[in-house]
Design a protein around this motif. Structure first.
Motif, PDB file in Angstrom:
ATOM      1  N   ALA A  38      18.425  -2.557   3.973  1.00  0.00           N
ATOM      2  CA  ALA A  38      17.890  -2.501   2.610  1.00  0.00           C
ATOM      3  C   ALA A  38      17.465  -3.882   2.136  1.00  0.00           C
ATOM      4  O   ALA A  38      16.405  -4.051   1.537  1.00  0.00           O
ATOM      5  N   GLU A  39      18.280  -4.869   2.417  1.00  0.00           N
ATOM      6  CA  GLU A  39      17.956  -6.241   2.008  1.00  0.00           C
ATOM      7  C   GLU A  39      16.656  -6.710   2.666  1.00  0.00           C
ATOM      8  O   GLU A  39      15.801  -7.330   2.010  1.00  0.00           O
ATOM      9  N   ARG A  40      16.495  -6.400   3.937  1.00  0.00           N
ATOM     10  CA  ARG A  40      15.286  -6.825   4.646  1.00  0.00           C
ATOM     11  C   ARG A  40      14.051  -6.118   4.104  1.00  0.00           C
ATOM     12  O   ARG A  40      13.012  -6.749   3.873  1.00  0.00           O
ATOM     13  N   VAL A  41      14.145  -4.795   3.910  1.00  0.00           N
ATOM     14  CA  VAL A  41      13.000  -4.039   3.411  1.00  0.00           C
ATOM     15  C   VAL A  41      12.608  -4.526   2.022  1.00  0.00           C
ATOM     16  O   VAL A  41      11.423  -4.727   1.719  1.00  0.00           O
ATOM     17  N   ASN A  42      13.583  -4.738   1.138  1.00  0.00           N
ATOM     18  CA  ASN A  42      13.281  -5.223  -0.203  1.00  0.00           C
ATOM     19  C   ASN A  42      12.591  -6.585  -0.171  1.00  0.00           C
ATOM     20  O   ASN A  42      11.646  -6.835  -0.934  1.00  0.00           O
ATOM     21  N   ALA A  43      13.044  -7.450   0.713  1.00  0.00           N
ATOM     22  CA  ALA A  43      12.430  -8.777   0.819  1.00  0.00           C
ATOM     23  C   ALA A  43      10.991  -8.689   1.312  1.00  0.00           C
ATOM     24  O   ALA A  43      10.100  -9.393   0.820  1.00  0.00           O
ATOM     25  N   VAL A  44      10.753  -7.797   2.286  1.00  0.00           N
ATOM     26  CA  VAL A  44       9.392  -7.638   2.819  1.00  0.00           C
ATOM     27  C   VAL A  44       8.465  -7.072   1.750  1.00  0.00           C
ATOM     28  O   VAL A  44       7.328  -7.538   1.580  1.00  0.00           O
ATOM     29  N   VAL A  45       8.933  -6.062   1.010  1.00  0.00           N
ATOM     30  CA  VAL A  45       8.112  -5.474  -0.044  1.00  0.00           C
ATOM     31  C   VAL A  45       7.792  -6.516  -1.106  1.00  0.00           C
ATOM     32  O   VAL A  45       6.647  -6.649  -1.556  1.00  0.00           O
ATOM     33  N   GLN A  46       8.805  -7.277  -1.520  1.00  0.00           N
ATOM     34  CA  GLN A  46       8.583  -8.311  -2.538  1.00  0.00           C
ATOM     35  C   GLN A  46       7.559  -9.337  -2.061  1.00  0.00           C
ATOM     36  O   GLN A  46       6.671  -9.747  -2.819  1.00  0.00           O
ATOM     37  N   GLU A  47       7.676  -9.761  -0.809  1.00  0.00           N
ATOM     38  CA  GLU A  47       6.741 -10.742  -0.270  1.00  0.00           C
ATOM     39  C   GLU A  47       5.306 -10.217  -0.302  1.00  0.00           C
ATOM     40  O   GLU A  47       4.374 -10.944  -0.671  1.00  0.00           O
ATOM     41  N   LYS A  48       5.121  -8.950   0.070  1.00  0.00           N
ATOM     42  CA  LYS A  48       3.779  -8.375   0.068  1.00  0.00           C
ATOM     43  C   LYS A  48       3.231  -8.249  -1.350  1.00  0.00           C
ATOM     44  O   LYS A  48       2.037  -8.487  -1.595  1.00  0.00           O
ATOM     45  N   VAL A  49       4.074  -7.852  -2.294  1.00  0.00           N
ATOM     46  CA  VAL A  49       3.632  -7.730  -3.683  1.00  0.00           C
ATOM     47  C   VAL A  49       3.250  -9.090  -4.249  1.00  0.00           C
ATOM     48  O   VAL A  49       2.206  -9.246  -4.900  1.00  0.00           O
ATOM     49  N   ASP A  50       4.091 -10.092  -4.030  1.00  0.00           N
ATOM     50  CA  ASP A  50       3.795 -11.447  -4.504  1.00  0.00           C
ATOM     51  C   ASP A  50       2.454 -11.934  -3.972  1.00  0.00           C
ATOM     52  O   ASP A  50       1.623 -12.468  -4.709  1.00  0.00           O
ATOM     53  N   ALA A  51       2.237 -11.744  -2.672  1.00  0.00           N
ATOM     54  CA  ALA A  51       0.997 -12.204  -2.041  1.00  0.00           C
ATOM     55  C   ALA A  51      -0.205 -11.441  -2.603  1.00  0.00           C
ATOM     56  O   ALA A  51      -1.275 -12.014  -2.826  1.00  0.00           O
ATOM     57  N   HIS A  52      -0.030 -10.136  -2.831  1.00  0.00           N
ATOM     58  CA  HIS A  52      -1.125  -9.315  -3.351  1.00  0.00           C
ATOM     59  C   HIS A  52      -1.526  -9.761  -4.757  1.00  0.00           C
ATOM     60  O   HIS A  52      -2.724  -9.913  -5.061  1.00  0.00           O
TER      61      HIS A  52
ATOM     62  N   VAL B 113       4.148   2.162   0.324  1.00  0.00           N
ATOM     63  CA  VAL B 113       3.794   1.202  -0.730  1.00  0.00           C
ATOM     64  C   VAL B 113       2.300   0.937  -0.635  1.00  0.00           C
ATOM     65  O   VAL B 113       1.781   0.606   0.433  1.00  0.00           O
ATOM     66  N   THR B 114       1.594   1.101  -1.765  1.00  0.00           N
ATOM     67  CA  THR B 114       0.146   0.904  -1.815  1.00  0.00           C
ATOM     68  C   THR B 114      -0.189  -0.323  -2.647  1.00  0.00           C
ATOM     69  O   THR B 114       0.321  -0.484  -3.761  1.00  0.00           O
ATOM     70  N   LEU B 115      -1.046  -1.173  -2.100  1.00  0.00           N
ATOM     71  CA  LEU B 115      -1.565  -2.348  -2.805  1.00  0.00           C
ATOM     72  C   LEU B 115      -3.079  -2.191  -2.866  1.00  0.00           C
ATOM     73  O   LEU B 115      -3.726  -2.016  -1.836  1.00  0.00           O
ATOM     74  N   ALA B 116      -3.652  -2.261  -4.067  1.00  0.00           N
ATOM     75  CA  ALA B 116      -5.094  -2.050  -4.200  1.00  0.00           C
ATOM     76  C   ALA B 116      -5.682  -3.031  -5.200  1.00  0.00           C
ATOM     77  O   ALA B 116      -5.001  -3.521  -6.106  1.00  0.00           O
ATOM     78  N   GLU B 117      -6.961  -3.287  -5.011  1.00  0.00           N
ATOM     79  CA  GLU B 117      -7.712  -4.200  -5.876  1.00  0.00           C
ATOM     80  C   GLU B 117      -9.110  -3.609  -6.018  1.00  0.00           C
ATOM     81  O   GLU B 117      -9.750  -3.299  -5.007  1.00  0.00           O
ATOM     82  N   GLY B 118      -9.581  -3.418  -7.243  1.00  0.00           N
ATOM     83  CA  GLY B 118     -10.884  -2.813  -7.435  1.00  0.00           C
ATOM     84  C   GLY B 118     -11.702  -3.533  -8.480  1.00  0.00           C
ATOM     85  O   GLY B 118     -11.239  -3.767  -9.601  1.00  0.00           O
ATOM     86  N   TRP B 119     -12.914  -3.929  -8.144  1.00  0.00           N
ATOM     87  CA  TRP B 119     -13.850  -4.597  -9.070  1.00  0.00           C
ATOM     88  C   TRP B 119     -15.235  -4.491  -8.470  1.00  0.00           C
ATOM     89  O   TRP B 119     -15.707  -3.398  -8.193  1.00  0.00           O
ATOM     90  N   VAL B 120     -15.974  -5.637  -8.257  1.00  0.00           N
ATOM     91  CA  VAL B 120     -17.281  -5.541  -7.614  1.00  0.00           C
ATOM     92  C   VAL B 120     -17.131  -5.182  -6.143  1.00  0.00           C
ATOM     93  O   VAL B 120     -18.038  -4.662  -5.512  1.00  0.00           O
ATOM     94  N   ALA B 121     -15.991  -5.499  -5.575  1.00  0.00           N
ATOM     95  CA  ALA B 121     -15.615  -5.034  -4.240  1.00  0.00           C
ATOM     96  C   ALA B 121     -14.263  -4.348  -4.395  1.00  0.00           C
ATOM     97  O   ALA B 121     -13.651  -4.399  -5.439  1.00  0.00           O
ATOM     98  N   SER B 122     -13.784  -3.705  -3.350  1.00  0.00           N
ATOM     99  CA  SER B 122     -12.494  -3.036  -3.461  1.00  0.00           C
ATOM    100  C   SER B 122     -11.759  -3.140  -2.142  1.00  0.00           C
ATOM    101  O   SER B 122     -12.356  -3.275  -1.082  1.00  0.00           O
ATOM    102  N   MET B 123     -10.440  -3.079  -2.248  1.00  0.00           N
ATOM    103  CA  MET B 123      -9.614  -3.075  -1.060  1.00  0.00           C
ATOM    104  C   MET B 123      -8.369  -2.258  -1.354  1.00  0.00           C
ATOM    105  O   MET B 123      -7.952  -2.118  -2.489  1.00  0.00           O
ATOM    106  N   GLN B 124      -7.807  -1.699  -0.304  1.00  0.00           N
ATOM    107  CA  GLN B 124      -6.566  -0.955  -0.421  1.00  0.00           C
ATOM    108  C   GLN B 124      -5.785  -1.098   0.875  1.00  0.00           C
ATOM    109  O   GLN B 124      -6.352  -0.993   1.961  1.00  0.00           O
TER     110      GLN B 124
END
Length: 282
Positions: A111-125, A175-186
């Motif tokens: 659980a500790e490892r998964v939470n850390a990985v998710v947090q890292e991805k969210v921060d970077a996103h 977990v989904t990370l998305a960005e939408g504007w003149v371009a988009s990514m997911q």
């Protein structure tokens, strides 16, 4: 290389015919529908700020509501909960943030490892989204854009999660990370965990030792079925970078009925109109 690039561009610019496989069209619809699907969740609030997100969120000046939510997955045999750890919806400086972040609560290092990985991805996103917006704004004004024109622009930034299935010892969530504007990514990240054994689950665990051949045969059958009467399909051929085989890095989740669904990133094996292809493995 130019021939390959031109071929892919041709695929991306080709409209989806009405008779295309319902499976592919459903995937496209899901990608659009999921973008704002988690608004209005009822949660039990905590007043304290979560320390692991404080620096990043303060830097973005978002002042989000930080929450420990009623578990979407109930306590099952005392092994685990999946909680909504951060939940906020706010527009700041032209960026609309719709952010819901999960946290796994369980004994052990998993659980500790998964939470850390998710947090890292969210921060970077979130950091990348802010940088993308800043770069776009700079380029906009450098090429003659006006403040009045800029005021009409907005960027959507999404962080979300969905629990696909649960048992008394296992959970599968995305977990989904998305960005939408003149371009988009997911991007999507898949977590399949056995909390009783404190380990990640693999396709081999669900499909047996012959999991590669089982997956490949099922996926290829579904790709073949997407070809219409005129020979059109959104999927690239192997020679153009399309599907060849699954491996240990291939993403997947598990439905409530136990069906394994193998998933691929956008543009990886098909044109952008196909969204993020998913293949239930029979």
């Amino acid at each position: 290389m130019n021939e390959f690039k031109n071929a892919k561009e041709a695929y991306d610019n080709t409209p989806i015919p009405a008779e295309l496989s319902e499976r592919v069209q459903a995937g496209v619809r899901e990608g659009k529908a999921r973008y704002r699907a988690r608004r209005g969740r009822t949660i039990r609030r905590w007043g304290a700020t979560a320390a692991c997100f404080a620096v990043l969120l303060a830097g973005l000046n978002l002042s989000p509501t930080i929450a420990k939510a009623a578990a979407e997955v109930p306590v099952l045999g005392g092994l685990f909960q999946v909680l909504t750890f951060v939940d906020y919806d706010k527009t700041e400086d032209g960026i609309h943030y719709d952010v819901t972040v999960p946290q796994l609560e369980a004994e052990g290092a998993l659980a500790e490892r998964v939470n850390a990985v998710v947090q890292e991805k969210v921060d970077a996103h979130l950091a990348k989204a802010q940088q993308d917006w800043d770069d776009y704004r700079e380029a906009f004004f450098a090429t003659g854009g006006t403040e009045e024109e800029w005021a009409d622009r907005e960027m959507d930034v999404l962080v979300d999660y969905e629990i696909k299935s649960q048992t008394d010892t296992r959970v599968s969530f995305v977990v989904t990370l998305a960005e939408g504007w003149v371009a988009s990514m997911q991007e999507r990240y898949y977590y399949n965990l056995d909390l009783s054994e404190n380990r990640d689950l693999t396709l081999r665990d669900y499909l047996g030792e012959d999991w590669v051949n089982v997956c490949n045969a099922s996926i290829q059958e579904q790709i073949d079925a997407s070809v219409d009467e005129e020979g059109f399909t959104l999927f690239f051929t192997p020679e153009m970078g399309g599907f060849t085989t699954v491996d240990e890095t291939t993403g997947f989740y598990v439905r409530e009925d136990g069906t394994v669904v193998v998933c691929f990133p956008e543009y990886s094996i098909a044109a952008g109109a196909a969204g993020m292809p998913e293949f239930p493995i029979a």
